[in-house]
Design a protein around this motif. Structure first.
Motif, mmCIF file in Angstrom:
data_model
loop_
_atom_site.group_PDB
_atom_site.id
_atom_site.type_symbol
_atom_site.label_atom_id
_atom_site.label_comp_id
_atom_site.label_asym_id
_atom_site.label_seq_id
_atom_site.Cartn_x
_atom_site.Cartn_y
_atom_site.Cartn_z
ATOM 1 N N ALA A 1 0.797 -1.152 -0.095
ATOM 2 C CA ALA A 1 -0.201 0.037 -0.011
ATOM 3 C C ALA A 1 0.936 1.302 0.071
ATOM 4 O O ALA A 1 0.475 2.336 -0.614
ATOM 5 N N ILE A 2 2.049 1.178 0.632
ATOM 6 C CA ILE A 2 2.765 2.542 0.997
ATOM 7 C C ILE A 2 3.974 2.691 0.117
ATOM 8 O O ILE A 2 5.030 1.631 -0.036
ATOM 9 N N VAL A 3 3.976 3.738 -0.926
ATOM 10 C CA VAL A 3 5.226 3.903 -1.581
ATOM 11 C C VAL A 3 6.283 4.700 -0.847
ATOM 12 O O VAL A 3 6.067 5.859 -0.429
ATOM 13 N N PRO A 4 7.377 4.215 -0.559
ATOM 14 C CA PRO A 4 8.248 4.878 0.098
ATOM 15 C C PRO A 4 9.095 6.140 -0.485
ATOM 16 O O PRO A 4 9.041 6.157 -1.685
ATOM 17 N N TRP A 5 9.728 6.628 0.561
ATOM 18 C CA TRP A 5 10.692 7.648 -0.209
ATOM 19 C C TRP A 5 12.118 6.914 -0.333
ATOM 20 O O TRP A 5 12.733 6.485 0.477
ATOM 21 N N VAL A 6 12.599 7.154 -1.646
ATOM 22 C CA VAL A 6 13.994 6.562 -2.095
ATOM 23 C C VAL A 6 15.153 7.297 -2.216
ATOM 24 O O VAL A 6 14.945 8.427 -2.804
ATOM 25 N N LEU A 7 16.072 7.048 -1.536
ATOM 26 C CA LEU A 7 17.388 7.761 -1.525
ATOM 27 C C LEU A 7 18.477 7.040 -2.231
ATOM 28 O O LEU A 7 18.629 5.898 -1.965
ATOM 29 N N ARG A 8 19.178 7.741 -3.145
ATOM 30 C CA ARG A 8 20.417 7.225 -3.831
ATOM 31 C C ARG A 8 21.533 7.198 -2.765
ATOM 32 O O ARG A 8 21.768 8.132 -2.253
ATOM 33 N N THR A 9 22.286 6.507 -2.651
ATOM 34 C CA THR A 9 23.630 6.226 -1.760
ATOM 35 C C THR A 9 24.745 6.080 -2.887
ATOM 36 O O THR A 9 24.634 5.550 -3.942
ATOM 37 N N ASP A 10 25.924 5.761 -2.127
ATOM 38 C CA ASP A 10 27.170 5.802 -3.047
ATOM 39 C C ASP A 10 27.013 4.278 -3.523
ATOM 40 O O ASP A 10 27.877 3.903 -4.477
ATOM 41 N N ASN A 11 26.402 3.373 -2.940
ATOM 42 C CA ASN A 11 26.384 1.818 -3.313
ATOM 43 C C ASN A 11 25.157 1.253 -3.331
ATOM 44 O O ASN A 11 24.917 0.262 -2.994
ATOM 45 N N GLY A 12 24.007 2.043 -3.671
ATOM 46 C CA GLY A 12 22.512 1.488 -3.963
ATOM 47 C C GLY A 12 21.703 2.583 -3.577
ATOM 48 O O GLY A 12 21.712 3.688 -3.826
ATOM 49 N N ILE A 13 20.725 2.194 -2.733
ATOM 50 C CA ILE A 13 19.645 2.911 -2.409
ATOM 51 C C ILE A 13 19.270 2.785 -0.737
ATOM 52 O O ILE A 13 19.386 1.588 -0.275
ATOM 53 N N SER A 14 18.647 3.727 -0.301
ATOM 54 C CA SER A 14 17.502 3.328 0.979
ATOM 55 C C SER A 14 16.204 3.988 0.724
ATOM 56 O O SER A 14 15.809 4.695 -0.068
ATOM 57 N N ALA A 15 15.231 2.985 1.309
ATOM 58 C CA ALA A 15 13.686 3.335 1.036
ATOM 59 C C ALA A 15 13.053 3.374 2.357
ATOM 60 O O ALA A 15 13.449 2.439 3.340
ATOM 61 N N ILE A 16 12.622 4.711 2.749
ATOM 62 C CA ILE A 16 11.907 4.709 4.103
ATOM 63 C C ILE A 16 10.342 5.049 4.019
ATOM 64 O O ILE A 16 10.034 5.635 3.031
ATOM 65 N N ALA A 17 9.629 4.802 4.874
ATOM 66 C CA ALA A 17 8.189 5.110 5.146
ATOM 67 C C ALA A 17 7.885 4.587 6.581
ATOM 68 O O ALA A 17 7.714 3.437 6.881
ATOM 69 N N GLY A 18 7.710 5.604 7.361
ATOM 70 C CA GLY A 18 7.445 5.319 8.708
ATOM 71 C C GLY A 18 8.447 4.690 9.615
ATOM 72 O O GLY A 18 9.594 5.131 9.614
ATOM 73 N N PRO A 19 7.988 3.537 10.221
ATOM 74 C CA PRO A 19 8.939 2.762 11.046
ATOM 75 C C PRO A 19 9.878 2.031 10.061
ATOM 76 O O PRO A 19 10.754 1.321 10.763
ATOM 77 N N ASP A 20 9.853 1.884 8.724
ATOM 78 C CA ASP A 20 10.387 0.642 7.872
ATOM 79 C C ASP A 20 11.613 1.326 7.221
ATOM 80 O O ASP A 20 11.337 2.446 6.530
ATOM 81 N N MET A 21 12.599 0.626 7.058
ATOM 82 C CA MET A 21 13.664 1.082 6.177
ATOM 83 C C MET A 21 14.179 -0.138 5.573
ATOM 84 O O MET A 21 14.630 -1.203 6.127
ATOM 85 N N LEU A 22 14.630 -0.102 4.200
ATOM 86 C CA LEU A 22 15.338 -0.775 3.402
ATOM 87 C C LEU A 22 16.432 -0.622 3.022
ATOM 88 O O LEU A 22 16.143 0.567 2.274
ATOM 89 N N ARG A 23 17.415 -1.204 2.915
ATOM 90 C CA ARG A 23 18.852 -0.806 2.553
ATOM 91 C C ARG A 23 19.335 -1.795 1.444
ATOM 92 O O ARG A 23 19.422 -2.839 1.611
ATOM 93 N N LEU A 24 19.412 -1.194 0.128
ATOM 94 C CA LEU A 24 19.831 -2.079 -0.954
ATOM 95 C C LEU A 24 21.381 -1.859 -1.277
ATOM 96 O O LEU A 24 21.525 -0.515 -1.662
ATOM 97 N N ARG A 25 22.330 -2.669 -1.194
ATOM 98 C CA ARG A 25 23.808 -2.525 -1.506
ATOM 99 C C ARG A 25 24.052 -3.353 -2.683
ATOM 100 O O ARG A 25 23.681 -4.565 -2.554
ATOM 101 N N THR A 26 24.690 -2.722 -3.564
ATOM 102 C CA THR A 26 25.248 -3.379 -4.913
ATOM 103 C C THR A 26 26.179 -2.397 -5.591
ATOM 104 O O THR A 26 26.086 -1.311 -5.365
ATOM 105 N N ASP A 27 27.143 -3.000 -6.325
ATOM 106 C CA ASP A 27 27.982 -2.190 -7.022
ATOM 107 C C ASP A 27 27.535 -2.123 -8.500
ATOM 108 O O ASP A 27 28.054 -1.287 -9.274
ATOM 109 N N VAL A 28 26.273 -2.567 -8.593
ATOM 110 C CA VAL A 28 25.632 -2.311 -10.099
ATOM 111 C C VAL A 28 24.965 -0.887 -10.146
ATOM 112 O O VAL A 28 24.290 -0.543 -9.038
ATOM 113 N N PRO A 29 25.205 -0.005 -11.220
ATOM 114 C CA PRO A 29 24.549 1.262 -11.148
ATOM 115 C C PRO A 29 23.201 1.185 -11.366
ATOM 116 O O PRO A 29 22.326 0.448 -11.919
#
Length: 607
Positions: free
Chosen positions: A125-153
């Motif tokens: 139901a909820i589209v998170p706020w996504v931020l680019r990082t030097d090796n992936g992205i972070s996605a946040i919405a309320g209490p939840d955070m997901l962090r994706l790490r990869t060397d792939v652009p």
């Protein structure tokens, strides 16, 4: 759109689990626990409800997949024009935070890959706020955070995070997705290859403890595919265990329909007491006493309190309030709605529950797995309560949403409760009113014979005075209520074969809206099919038992998983997936067939 259930494999970390499709897409994952909101919910909706796909660009010529032997590490190979790649998926068993590791390796030629990540918290139901990082992205919405790490652009496309990259033979690309509370500091990055090796080692060491096929079975049963099926089912059962508490979820999913397009869609991410004895039996027979002890202790913690407030099911930490809600933004698996979270059956009255608890603790004592010190006092209080309610109607093992009835299985399990209480006194020197319990046990037995057995049909019926059959009565010999060769039981098996068996599989009961309060129509219930195989073995119909068991093995998917039910018309698995109760049935039937061959008198499961 979601795939047929046969096309999904399970990965998990013993606290939650994901379903990975044959197409390389993770379509279901709840974080951080089994009963948390899903971050990938395409299984019950569309890709816009969340998925994580990692697969070759263009036409795929062939797909192969397997678990690494003895593990829950999944490998999927894709052949395309120009090359072959392998995607390895794993959720390492964890102490704290959940990780999903995905490794892509090019095995041959050169392959262009595409990653498509759609994060949607709260069941899509909820589209998170996504931020680019030097090796992936972070996605946040309320209490939840997901962090994706990869060397792939990576880059964004219409609220998707995507990547396309080329791999040549010998090259790899890795992805690491971690959930953590949004108010806490970002966790450190894991060593991908080392963590994967550790996870594989952990699973192999665990599965190597399995005792099936170690020489305790006769030659006819010590077949590779039987041993593999038992081990895979044990690994699945371990994956469905919530490690911090020892609770075992019935399935990692919610609302996968019992009938495609229907409304029989329930949340199974909870722990049912009806599974208790079967689960203990499966674990202890396979040599997993530590897991059996953890499940037993979860059971005692969950049911502690006033006996009249005992429930049929609890949350994975013993939670009692499992309020049922509908999620209208999800269209449901293949249009099967409503989609539900929570399960209103938690406050049903089911008379079989005291019997399940008493039987489970009796089995623990039989094998020397002594319950905690206060357990017998709890059991005596439970028996005091049962004395006051055993004559009442209930909702029964199948949790019908129609009027309460005097279900045969429920009364049999009330008999089991008093029988195990008597044996606690007779066999284990516990204190208690054995004469009174013995008298009630005998009274219930007589009543079942008088009111459940229909001499015209020659079978025990679903409930007192009912015209309907119910496969739960196959439990009678398995709990020691009746000899399997008793003519009444032989007749019951015959009637079930004639009226509940369809194309070799067994329905739970003859559905009627007046009984279960729901529209008719569901798949054949696979645990009942295992129970019929058990009855065949007990009756001396060994060839029939083996045929039944082999037919059940044949409908497992390519990585050895089974759901709750099987649609014999569509030839498809249906219901929540994978289903612990079904895999428990597979394990127990394999052992029971072995015992029926080598030690027939020791076959009975619960007596």
């Amino acid at each position: 759109m979601s795939l047929p259930l046969e096309d999904y494999a399970l990965i998990g970390d013993c606290q939650t689990a994901a379903l990975v499709g044959r197409d390389g897409s993770i379509d279901w994952l709840c974080l951080p626990r089994f009963d948390s909101g899903a971050v990938f919910a395409e299984l019950l909706g569309t890709e816009e409800n969340g998925h994580w796909k990692l697969a070759p660009v263009g036409e795929i010529k062939a797909t192969r997949r397997r678990y690494r032997p003895g593990t829950l590490v999944l490998e999927t190979e894709f052949d395309v024009d120009g090359g072959t790649v392998r995607v390895t998926d794993c959720m390492p068993p964890r102490d704290e935070l959940p990780d999903v590791l995905r490794l892509v390796e090019c095995l041959r030629g050169s392959v262009r890959m595409r990653m498509d990540l759609v994060i949607r918290f709260d069941y899509g139901a909820i589209v998170p706020w996504v931020l680019r990082t030097d090796n992936g992205i972070s996605a946040i919405a309320g209490p939840d955070m997901l962090r994706l790490r990869t060397d792939v652009p990576l880059h964004g496309e219409d609220f998707h995070t995507v990547a396309e990259f080329d791999l040549s033979e010998g090259q790899t690309a890795s992805f690491d997705l971690t959930w953590y509370p949004s108010h806490e500091r970002e966790p450190r990055q894991v060593d991908h290859s080392g963590t994967l090796r550790d996870a594989e080692r952990w699973w192999r060491e665990w599965s190597d403890r399995c005792s099936f096929g170690d020489g305790s079975c006769d030659d006819a049963l010590d077949r590779a595919h039987w041993s593999e099926a038992v081990k895979r089912s044990l690994i699945t059962l371990k994956a469905l265990t919530y490690a911090p508490t020892g609770g075992i979820v019935a399935a990692p999913t919610t609302s996968l329909p019992e009938h495609l397009g229907g409304v029989r869609n329930w949340d199974y991410r909870y722990c049912w007491l009806r599974d208790a004895t079967f689960t203990l039996y499966a674990m202890m027979n396979a040599g997993y006493h530590e897991e059996a002890r953890a499940w037993r202790e979860w059971l005692l913690r969950a049911v502690a309190g006033k006996p009249s407030q005992i429930q049929i099911m609890y949350g994975i930490s013993g939670e009692r309030r499992l309020t049922e809600l509908q999620l209208p933004w999800l269209p449901g698996y293949e249009g099967s709605s409503p989609v539900r979270m929570g399960n209103a059956a938690f406050d049903q009255f089911q008379l079989d529950v005291p019997g399940e608890v008493m039987d489970a603790l009796h089995q623990c004592r039989r094998v020397g797995l002594e319950p905690m010190g206060a357990s017998w006092n709890l059991q005596k209080a439970l028996m005091d309560f049962l004395e006051t309610v055993w004559e009442q109607p209930d909702e029964g093992i199948w949790e019908v949403r129609g009027p309460r009835r005097h279900f045969t299985h429920s009364k049999v399990m009330a008999w089991v409760a008093f029988d195990r209480a008597v044996k606690g006194v007779e066999q284990f020197d516990r204190d208690g009113p054995a004469d009174r319990w013995r008298g009630l046990r005998d009274r219930i037995r007589r009543e079942i014979f008088e009111r459940s057995y229909d001499p015209e049909v020659g079978a025990f019926m679903q409930s007192y005075g009912s015209p309907f059959l119910d496969a739960s009565v196959l439990m009678m010999p398995l709990v020691g209520f009746l000899e399997p060769t008793d003519e009444r039981m032989v007749g019951t098996v015959r009637a079930i074969e004639q009226r509940l068996k369809r194309d070799g599989f067994v329905d739970r009961y003859e559905t009627d809206p007046s009984v279960d309060g729901l529209p008719p129509g569901e798949g054949s219930f696979l645990p009942c099919s295992f129970w019929l195989a058990d009855n065949y073995a007990l009756m001396g119909r060994r060839d029939d038992a083996v045929r039944m068991f082999e037919s059940l093995l044949a409908i497992r998917n390519d990585v050895g998983l089974l759901s709750e039910e099987y649609d014999v018309s569509a030839r498809r698995l249906v219901g929540n997936f994978p289903q612990a109760f079904t895999h428990i049935g597979l394990i127990n039937t394999a052992y029971n067939l072995s015992a029926a061959t080598t030690h027939p008198a020791e076959h009975r499961q619960h007596s």
